[in-house]
Design an enzyme around this catalytic site. Structure first.
Site, PDB file in Angstrom:
ATOM      1  CB  SER A 196      15.121  42.708  10.358  1.00 62.05           C
ATOM      2  OG  SER A 196      14.876  41.580  11.160  1.00 62.05           O
ATOM      3  CG  HIS A 208      13.208  43.272  15.619  1.00 55.18           C
ATOM      4  ND1 HIS A 208      14.561  43.190  15.387  1.00 55.18           N
ATOM      5  CD2 HIS A 208      12.611  42.972  14.445  1.00 55.18           C
ATOM      6  CE1 HIS A 208      14.771  42.839  14.126  1.00 55.18           C
ATOM      7  NE2 HIS A 208      13.598  42.709  13.535  1.00 55.18           N
ATOM      8  CG  ASP A 246      15.981  42.873  18.353  1.00 55.78           C
ATOM      9  OD1 ASP A 246      15.673  41.676  18.195  1.00 55.78           O
ATOM     10  OD2 ASP A 246      16.175  43.651  17.394  1.00 55.78           O
TER      11      ASP A 246
END
Length: 387
Positions: free
Chosen positions: A172, A313, A283
Site C-alpha cells: 500500500s 484492500h 480496491d
C-alpha cells in the site's frame, strides 16, 4: 482502459462480510489521528508478537535494530531479519516498506511478516521504519525510504546481504515508497553510468497516484474507474484516502512523481527492474496499480501481475478467508521471481533444519514428505499488516 470487471465483491467476501458484520462495521475514523494511530499500532503489534512467538519463528530468525541517519539531521530505525541456521552466509536481500496510510505501522507491527519472509525464502529482510503522520508532513516518508535504502546498500556486507541480489518491496503506502525508490535508483544509474542496485521490486496493493491527479482520461468510463467504483469499498474507501492525504499536508504538488510515481512517462520507465504486482479488485487503488503495470510492460519491463477479483484492500489480513493462503503463496512467488536473474530461472535454496530435525529425518521415512521445518502456521501473514 477498463478493469471494472474485477471490482464487484465476490461470493467469498460477501459470505465473510455477512458473518462478520460487527467487526467490519467497527470504525475509529471519528477519533483524533494520534488516538487512531496508537490503537491501530497496539493491535497490529500485539498480533505480530503473538504470531512471532507461537509459530516458533522467534527461535529461527534473528533480528537486529540499526539507527540510520536521515537527510534532515534526524534518524530512523531499521530492523534486519536473518535465518539463524544460515549463519553468516551471504543471502539475497529484501528491503521492505510497511503499509498503513503513512500513519499506521511500527517496527514491532511487522515483526511476524518480516520474520516469516526471511525464514520462508532464506533471505535477509530489512524493514525500513520510516516516519509517520501526523508527526511529519510532506515528503519526509519518501526521503526516509531513500535514506534507508542507501544505508542498506552501503552496509550490505555487515548485514549478510548479497548486494547484487537486492529486491525492494512494500504494501500500500509502502508500495508507493518502493516505486519512488526504484525510479530514483534508475535515474541515479543513468546519471552516473553505474549499475542499478535494485534487482527487482514487488508492489503489493500499491498507492501510486494521488487521487487528486488521477488520470481519468486514460480510462473508458470515469464511473468505472476504481476510485469511483470502489469509493465505498470495505477496509479502504474514499473517506480514508482523503484522511491519509490530508495528514500529509498540501505543501507538495500531488502530481509530484514522489507522491504519484504512477504518472511517470513510459519512456522514463525503460530500464526499471522486473516488477511484480499483487492487486485487489475491489480496491480504490486497483486501477493505478494496473495502469502502472501496463506502462511498465509497454516500456519493455518484465512484469508479473496477480489480481484478486472482488476482494478489498488488505483482505489477506483476515485469516479465515480462503484467499488469505493464496495471497501468501503469491507473495512468496513474486519475491522468488523478482530475485531471479534475467533468464528467470529460480534456484530453490534447500531448507536448513535444526539438528534435532536432521536426526529425526535420518531415523524415519515418510510416504508424504513435507518441507523441512514447515507448518501450516508458516503460511500465516501478519493480520495487522494493513493498508
Amino acid at each position: 482502459m477498463d478493469f471494472s470487471q474485477w471490482g464487484v465483491p465476490n461470493k467469498e467476501w460477501q459470505s465473510f462480510a455477512a458473518a462478520n458484520s460487527v467487526m467490519l462495521g467497527f470504525s475509529e475514523d471519528h477519533l483524533p489521528p494520534l488516538v487512531q494511530q496508537a490503537n491501530a499500532n497496539k493491535a497490529r503489534t500485539t498480533m505480530s508478537k503473538h504470531l512471532f512467538q507461537s509459530t516458533g519463528l522467534a527461535k529461527l530468525v534473528a533480528t537486529q535494530d540499526h539507527v540510520v541517519p536521515t537527510r534532515d539531521g534526524q534518524s530512523i530505525t531499521v530492523r534486519s531479519y536473518r535465518p539463524v541456521l544460515l549463519g553468516s552466509k551471504s543471502l539475497p536481500g529484501y528491503v521492505y516498506y510497511h503499509g498503513g496510510g503513512f500513519i499506521f505501522g511500527a517496527l514491532d507491527s511487522e515483526l511476524f511478516t518480516c520474520a516469516w519472509l526471511a525464514h520462508s525464502l532464506s533471505i535477509t529482510v530489512v524493514h525500513i521504519c520510516y516516519r509517520h503522520t501526523p508527526h511529519v508532513k510532506g515528503l519526509t516518508p519518501w526521503h526516509d525510504a531513500l535514506d534507508g535504502f542507501d544505508w542498506v546498500f552501503a552496509h550490505a556486507g555487515s548485514l549478510g546481504i548479497d548486494a547484487t541480489r537486492i529486491v525492494v518491496g512494500g504494501i500500500s503506502a509502502g508500495g508507493g515508497l518502493t516505486a519512488h525508490v526504484v525510479q530514483t535508483e534508475l535515474r541515479r544509474a543513468r546519471e552516473t553510468g553505474e549499475p542499478n542496485r535494485v534487482r527487482g521490486q514487488v508492489l503489493g496493493i500499491p498507492s501510486l497516484i494521488h487521487y487528486k491527479v488521477f488520470p481519468y482520461h486514460l480510462f473508458a468510463d470515469k464511473e468505472k474507474t476504481s476510485l469511483r467504483q470502489c469509493k465505498d469499498a470495505a477496509i479502504l474507501n474514499q473517506k480514508r484516502l482523503e484522511l491519509f492525504s490530508a495528514l500529509l499536508g498540501d505543501e507538495t504538488d500531488p502530481a509530484n512523481l514522489a507522491w504519484s510515481p504512477g504518472l511517470a512517462e513510459e519512456e522514463d520507465l525503460k530500464g526499471i527492474p522486473p516488477t511484480a504486482f499483487l492487486v485487489s479488485g475491489w480496491d480504490p487503488l486497483r486501477d493505478e496499480a494496473l495502469l502502472y503495470a501496463t506502462k511498465l510492460k509497454n516500456a519493455g519491463v518484465r512484469t508479473n501481475v496477480h489480481i484478486f477479483p472482488g476482494l478489498p484492500h488488505v483482505f489477506y489480513a483476515f485469516m479465515q478467508l480462503p484467499s488469505h493462503k493464496r495471497w501468501n503463496e503469491a507473495l512468496l512467488g513474486c519475491l522468488r521471481w523478482a530475485t531471479a536473474g534475467e533468464d528467470g530461472w529460480i534456484v530453490e535454496t534447500p531448507p536448513v533444519m535444526p539438528p534435532f530435525m536432521e536426526s529425526a529425518a535420518a531415523a524415519t521415512s515418510s510416504t508424504d514428505p513435507v518441507t523441512a521445518g514447515a507448518s501450516e502456521t508458516d503460511a500465516v501473514v501478519n493480520a495487522g499488516n494493513s493498508l
